[in-house]
Enzyme design. Structure first.
Site, PDB file in Angstrom:
ATOM      1  N   GLY A 608       0.808  -1.210   0.000  1.00  0.00           N
ATOM      2  CA  GLY A 608       0.000   0.000   0.000  1.00  0.00           C
ATOM      3  C   GLY A 608       0.844   1.264   0.000  1.00  0.00           C
ATOM      4  O   GLY A 608       0.442   2.304  -0.508  1.00  0.00           O
ATOM      5  N   PHE A 609       2.018   1.175   0.531  1.00  0.00           N
ATOM      6  CA  PHE A 609       2.884   2.343   0.659  1.00  0.00           C
ATOM      7  C   PHE A 609       3.561   2.703  -0.646  1.00  0.00           C
ATOM      8  O   PHE A 609       4.017   3.817  -0.833  1.00  0.00           O
ATOM      9  CB  PHE A 609       3.982   2.034   1.678  1.00  0.00           C
ATOM     10  CG  PHE A 609       4.821   0.866   1.251  1.00  0.00           C
ATOM     11  CD1 PHE A 609       5.974   1.077   0.515  1.00  0.00           C
ATOM     12  CD2 PHE A 609       4.420  -0.434   1.523  1.00  0.00           C
ATOM     13  CE1 PHE A 609       6.721  -0.011   0.086  1.00  0.00           C
ATOM     14  CE2 PHE A 609       5.161  -1.493   1.098  1.00  0.00           C
ATOM     15  CZ  PHE A 609       6.316  -1.308   0.368  1.00  0.00           C
ATOM     16  N   GLY A 610       3.706   1.709  -1.518  1.00  0.00           N
ATOM     17  CA  GLY A 610       4.491   1.943  -2.725  1.00  0.00           C
ATOM     18  C   GLY A 610       5.235   0.686  -3.125  1.00  0.00           C
ATOM     19  O   GLY A 610       4.744  -0.428  -2.893  1.00  0.00           O
ATOM     20  N   ASP A 724       2.528  -5.730  14.436  1.00  0.00           N
ATOM     21  CA  ASP A 724       2.240  -6.464  13.213  1.00  0.00           C
ATOM     22  C   ASP A 724       3.232  -7.607  13.013  1.00  0.00           C
ATOM     23  O   ASP A 724       3.869  -7.724  11.976  1.00  0.00           O
ATOM     24  CB  ASP A 724       2.254  -5.505  12.023  1.00  0.00           C
ATOM     25  CG  ASP A 724       1.521  -6.105  10.816  1.00  0.00           C
ATOM     26  OD1 ASP A 724       0.771  -7.092  11.010  1.00  0.00           O
ATOM     27  OD2 ASP A 724       1.716  -5.604   9.704  1.00  0.00           O
TER      28      ASP A 724
END
Ligand SMILES: *[C@@H]1O[C@H](CO)[C@@H](O)[C@H](O)[C@H]1NC(C)=O
Ligand SMILES: *[C@@H]1O[C@H](CO)[C@@H](O)[C@H](O)[C@H]1NC(C)=O
Ligand SMILES: *[C@@H]1O[C@H](CO)[C@@H](O)[C@H](O)[C@H]1NC(C)=O
Ligand SMILES: *[C@@H]1O[C@H](CO)[C@@H](O)[C@H](O)[C@H]1NC(C)=O
Ligand SMILES: *[C@@H]1O[C@H](CO)[C@@H](O)[C@H](O)[C@H]1NC(C)=O
Ligand SMILES: *[C@@H]1O[C@H](CO)[C@@H](O)[C@H](O)[C@H]1NC(C)=O
Ligand SMILES: *[C@@H]1O[C@H](CO)[C@@H](O)[C@H](O)[C@H]1NC(C)=O
Ligand SMILES: *[C@@H]1O[C@H](CO)[C@@H](O)[C@H](O)[C@H]1NC(C)=O
Length: 907
Positions: A608-610, A724
């Site tokens: 999602g970040f890249g 996480d």
């Protein structure tokens, strides 16, 4: 002729009060080499003797301890020498020392200290304390009369190029001092004095003056103090104005002014004097006495006498002093063994005149026993003392005598040779400034502890030149820069334990990490990263699932051309040895990232970040470049806050940051490249990893991951909760060493004592989220423990955290449930063990890990172990596995009867 008892003269050991009230000298002369210190005089002031022939300076430059006092006015008389008007007194510290520098080692000096209490403190108390010359006991000073002056004098060979006079508090009052003199003495004088013995003055007597003047400088070129001595009416006083010649071989150079007066017994043929050993003195005392003679009366008559001590001939011949010519009788051997000493000068039968005596010196022989600390160590430690203004008992010799060794020092005392400083502990001493190079001159140093100070600047490389240094603790300072190569090399070869936790080197200034007990070795060098204070790092995005799909790339087939000139200002990484060790956290530009990644050629992960790209630094180090794609201001701010945590966590089992990029074009992280990808790949059999991990690798990875988490929970202050933990966030390097990655969701506990942090919403990956956290929104360390328990179960079973139902109507099942059901119903571990491991494991070890995993995943956080306990248990599992050996796997069916098997009745 009979001698009456009254005619004996007793040499009292203490000076009479009137003595110094009349101190006075005549004339003017050269006094080069004299050091005259008026103790207690305000800085820069001077004082003179009554006759103004000697000038005394303030003691301020010779000592940095003590307080100045004026003596009580009632004791100040017109005839009192001004040096007695004030004193320096030492309320604090056991040993306080004056240091007189710029002497010549091996030369002979006379040192004299004077004392007059004068009720300076208004307490009117008796004071007793000890005086040391250098590292040797000199004399006990006993002051019972406030108006009386006391003098201590010693003649010695200076062993080094400075001398220290120390006042030692022995618990009988506060030491003080009035004045301190140092006079150089020609080396051939006082032959009894050599480097192994000194002479402590008892009395120095000038026989026969009619007044009470003390003869000293300039009549005595050495400024010895000759006190007047007579015994009227039993001894007649005689004198001459003629100069008394000295012989060329004279070993004492008694001044003419002293020899010009003498005593002669009245109505007796004997001169007798006595001295006693103080019965309270338990020291063994040997005496040295000098008798100085000269005939003062020109006569045809015969003056001849014998000299005995306790009726034993002292000088084997009878003796006849020469007219106006100096002669000294002195003992070649010291005299000892008596309580009372009686010296008798008795006229021989042939003599027509009684004996004559001009002067007497009586000394105690003082063996020089203690050896001063190594000169190099002394100057280095004094340089350290002055550069940090150390306020301990750092006074006098650092190591000797042992009883008074400086606080924070440990010295080695060799049988022969000087003591050496081997340990220097300046932890928590409020040191500020840079680390001085003087530490490198303590060449015998083994341990240097400078932790928990305010030291700034960088670590000097000269420390690596210390040949014996094995522990260097610099933790808890504000040091920056990188660790010098020389020190790194020593940590690499195991000869040095380096502690550098809690510095700017490693940590941002907002927070701190505790690495106080960690030994740096090759792979932990990665933590030696310089972190800019305001470091903007892009972390994993708020988006939860980040999957690295690192693939092992043969470096030879991937060879981007990078122009070294364009790679920036500093070295990116140093290759300390074959494993590349990143030392400096550097800033990259977008252009550099382009070059490093060969224009973002190879994507190795995406989330999602890249995107994560493969990169190669100029020095050949492979890196992972995580590029942040479009991010809102809010996201960037979140990352900045979280970056503060990331930059302070450096541990061999946590992925290291190499650098970052923050400019208008890019937000990116340059990370350690983990060539073997994620644990998930290995467990679930990613495309590139068909070979399943053997059990022994799995438990090793489990232990390493546990240690990484333990560090987050315990080593960091405040502790960090990862939030996480899952196989996807456990990366493996080429040696299958595990490192925890992705701190994008990590949360700090606000302090070490806090047990939880409340979050707005629960984040985490389904299947790994602590049910307690899920219910209460209260995040604790035990939430990570829970997730880690799931990871352990995955390692055992090879199953995902959530097992999808096989039938369309079958519900998905939590892995924990799945394992519990199977183990409780059958107690057969083989029903859950990953079949792809085949039988290449020790059943006990697997049982034990399962046991740990189930405890970790207990419903209530309180019942779960801490990461420290987990790591301990996993270590035992590895031992079990190692003990079992991996060749014989067929006879392991001992699950239900072996004592080492962990059963799971509880589940
Ligand atoms: C000692 O006396 C002098 C004057 O005689 C005075 O100037 C000085 O301040 C006094 N020092 C102390 C420590 O009282
Ligand atoms: C000090 O001297 C006084 C008087 O001379 C004596 O009574 C006392 O015992 C001495 N103290 C010590 C510790 O020698
Ligand atoms: C010092 O003198 C004493 C007595 O003369 C002698 O025994 C000793 O060896 C001398 N020490 C040195 C170092 O010369
Ligand atoms: C020497 O003797 C004379 C007469 O006894 C006396 O006046 C003079 O003071 C004496 N000198 C010394 C230095 O004692
Ligand atoms: C003392 O000595 C002086 C000269 O030195 C002499 O004139 C005098 O008679 C002596 N006195 C006695 C009692 O011997
Ligand atoms: C370092 O300096 C700061 C401010 O000067 C001070 O508050 C802090 O206590 C010092 N720390 C140590 C360990 O001396
Ligand atoms: C360390 O020792 C060297 C050589 O002896 C000397 O030149 C230097 O001044 C010393 N440095 C310090 C800080 O004492
Ligand atoms: C870190 O230090 C800088 C300057 O010393 C200061 O401006 C900044 O506020 C500090 N950051 C934190 C988080 O304390």
């Amino acid at each position: 002729m009979k001698n009456s008892p009254r005619r004996e003269m007793v040499l009292w050991f203490v000076f009479i009060a009137c003595f110094l009230n009349n101190a006075g000298v005549n004339g003017q002369g050269d006094n080069t080499g004299f050091v005259s210190i008026d103790c207690g005089l305000p800085e820069k002031d001077i004082s003179s003797t009554l006759t103004r022939t000697l000038t005394y300076s303030s003691d301020a430059q010779f000592i940095d301890a003590g307080t100045n006092y004026n003596i009580s006015a009632e004791y100040i008389t017109p005839t009192l020498s001004p040096q007695y008007f004030n004193v320096r007194s030492f309320k604090t510290g056991i040993r306080n020392c004056y240091t007189i520098k710029y002497l010549v080692a091996g030369l002979k000096y006379l040192v004299r200290a004077t004392f007059m209490y004068g009720n300076y403190d208004g307490l009117n108390k008796e004071v007793v304390f000890d005086l040391h010359i250098g590292v040797n006991y000199w004399k006990t000073i006993n002051i019972s009369d406030p108006g009386k002056t006391t003098i201590a004098e010693v003649i010695f060979v200076c062993p080094v190029d400075y001398i220290q006079v120390c006042l030692v508090n022995t618990g009988l009052g506060i030491p003080f001092i009035s004045s301190l003199d140092l006079r150089p003495i020609k080396n051939h004088l006082y032959p009894a004095v050599n480097s192994s013995q000194s002479l402590v003055l008892v009395r120095r007597l000038n026989a026969g003056p009619t007044d009470t003047t003390i003869i000293r400088y300039p009549d005595d070129p050495y400024d010895r103090m000759w006190e007047p001595w007579s015994n009227l009416p039993y001894w007649n006083e005689t004198n001459t104005t003629s100069y008394i010649q000295t012989s060329p071989n004279d070993l004492f150079e008694a001044p003419s002014a002293v020899l010009q007066t003498a005593v002669i017994p009245v109505n007796s043929s004997e001169i007798q004097f006595l001295w006693f050993v103080d019965p309270t003195d338990d020291k063994f005392i040997s005496y040295v006495a000098n008798l100085h003679f000269s005939e003062l009366i020109q006569t045809d008559q015969k003056r001849e006498f014998t000299i005995t001590i306790n009726d034993v001939p002292w000088y084997k011949h009878s003796f006849s002093p020469k007219y106006l010519y100096q002669d000294t009788i002195y003992a070649l051997r010291p005299i000892d063994g008596f309580q009372l000493y009686k010296v008798t000068l008795a006229a021989t039968v042939d003599s027509t005149l009684p004996p004559i005596l001009n002067a007497v010196e009586l000394f105690i022989l003082l063996p020089v026993s203690a050896v001063t600390t190594d000169n190099g160590d002394v100057s280095a430690i004094n340089a350290i003392k002055s550069s940090y203004k150390v306020t301990k008992n750092w006074n006098g010799d650092p190591c000797a005598p042992k009883t008074y060794a400086w606080d924070g020092l440990t010295c080695s005392y060799a049988v022969s040779g000087s003591p050496r400083i081997t340990v220097l502990n300046l932890a928590s001493n409020g040191l500020t400034g840079e680390i001085t190079n003087a530490f490198a001159n303590l060449t015998a140093l083994q341990t240097l502890d400078l932790s928990h100070n305010n030291l700034t600047g960088s670590i000097p490389d000269v420390l690596s030149q210390l040949p014996s240094l094995s522990v260097l603790d610099l933790s808890g300072n504000q040091l920056n820069g990188s660790i010098p190569q020389g020190l790194l090399k020593k940590t690499k070869d195991g000869s040095l334990t380096l502690r550098i936790g809690n510095n700017m080197i490693l940590c941002s200034n907002g927070t701190s990490c505790d690495q106080s007990t960690r030994k740096l070795n090759g792979s932990t060098m990665a933590m030696a990263i310089v972190v800019p204070i305001v470091l903007v790092v892009i972390l994993a995005a708020v988006g939860i699932l980040i999957i690295y799909k690192f693939k092992k790339l043969p470096a030879s087939t991937w060879n981007p051309t990078i122009n070294p000139q364009n790679t920036g200002h500093s070295t990116v990484a140093h290759n300390v040895d074959s494993t590349s060790i990143k030392l400096e956290n550097r800033q990259f530009t977008y252009n550099e990232l382009q070059q490093i990644t060969n224009n973002f050629q190879r994507e190795i992960g995406r989330g999602g970040f890249g995107i994560v790209y493969m990169g190669l630094l100029v020095d050949g180090t492979q890196v992972a470049v995580k590029i942040q794609s479009n991010s809102s201001t809010q996201e960037v701010n979140d990352f900045m806050v979280e970056a503060q945590h990331l930059t302070r966590i450096h541990h061999r089992n946590l992925v290291s940051l190499i650098g970052y990029c923050k400019d208008k074009n890019c937000l990116a992280l340059v990370l350690e490249y983990m060539s073997e990808g994620t644990l998930e790949d290995h467990l679930r059999g990613g495309a590139a990893n068909t070979r399943p991990l053997a059990w022994r690798y799995r438990i090793q990875i489990a232990l390493e991951s546990a240690q990484g988490l333990e560090y987050l929970h315990k080593g960091c202050n405040p502790p960090l909760i990862h939030r996480d933990v899952k196989p996807n966030n456990i990366l493996l390097d080429a040696k299958l060493e595990a490192k925890i990655a992705d701190f994008g969701m990590s949360k700090p506990l606000s302090s070490n004592n806090n047990t939880h942090v409340t979050t707005d919403h629960v984040v985490g990956t389904p299947g790994y989220v602590d049910p307690e956290y899920h219910m209460t929104c209260q995040l604790t360390k035990k939430s990570d423990v829970y997730s880690f328990g799931v990871v352990l179960l995955q390692m055992i079973t090879g199953q995902p955290a959530i097992i999808k139902g096989t039938e369309p109507d079958n519900e998905s099942m939590n892995l924990i449930q799945w394992v519990r059901e199977r183990l409780i119903t059958t107690s057969d571990i083989e029903r859950v063990v990953d079949a792809r491991m085949q039988v290449d494991y020790d059943i006990n070890s697997v049982w034990k890990v399962a046991d740990v995993a189930l405890k970790c995943t207990a419903q209530s956080g309180a019942q779960r172990p801490t990461m420290t306990e987990v790591a301990l248990q996993l270590k035992e599992c590895i031992e079990l596995e190692a003990a079992a050996g991996r060749n014989s796997t067929s006879n392991f069916h001992t699950a239900n009867n072996s004592s080492t098997v962990c059963t799971c009745e509880n589940y």
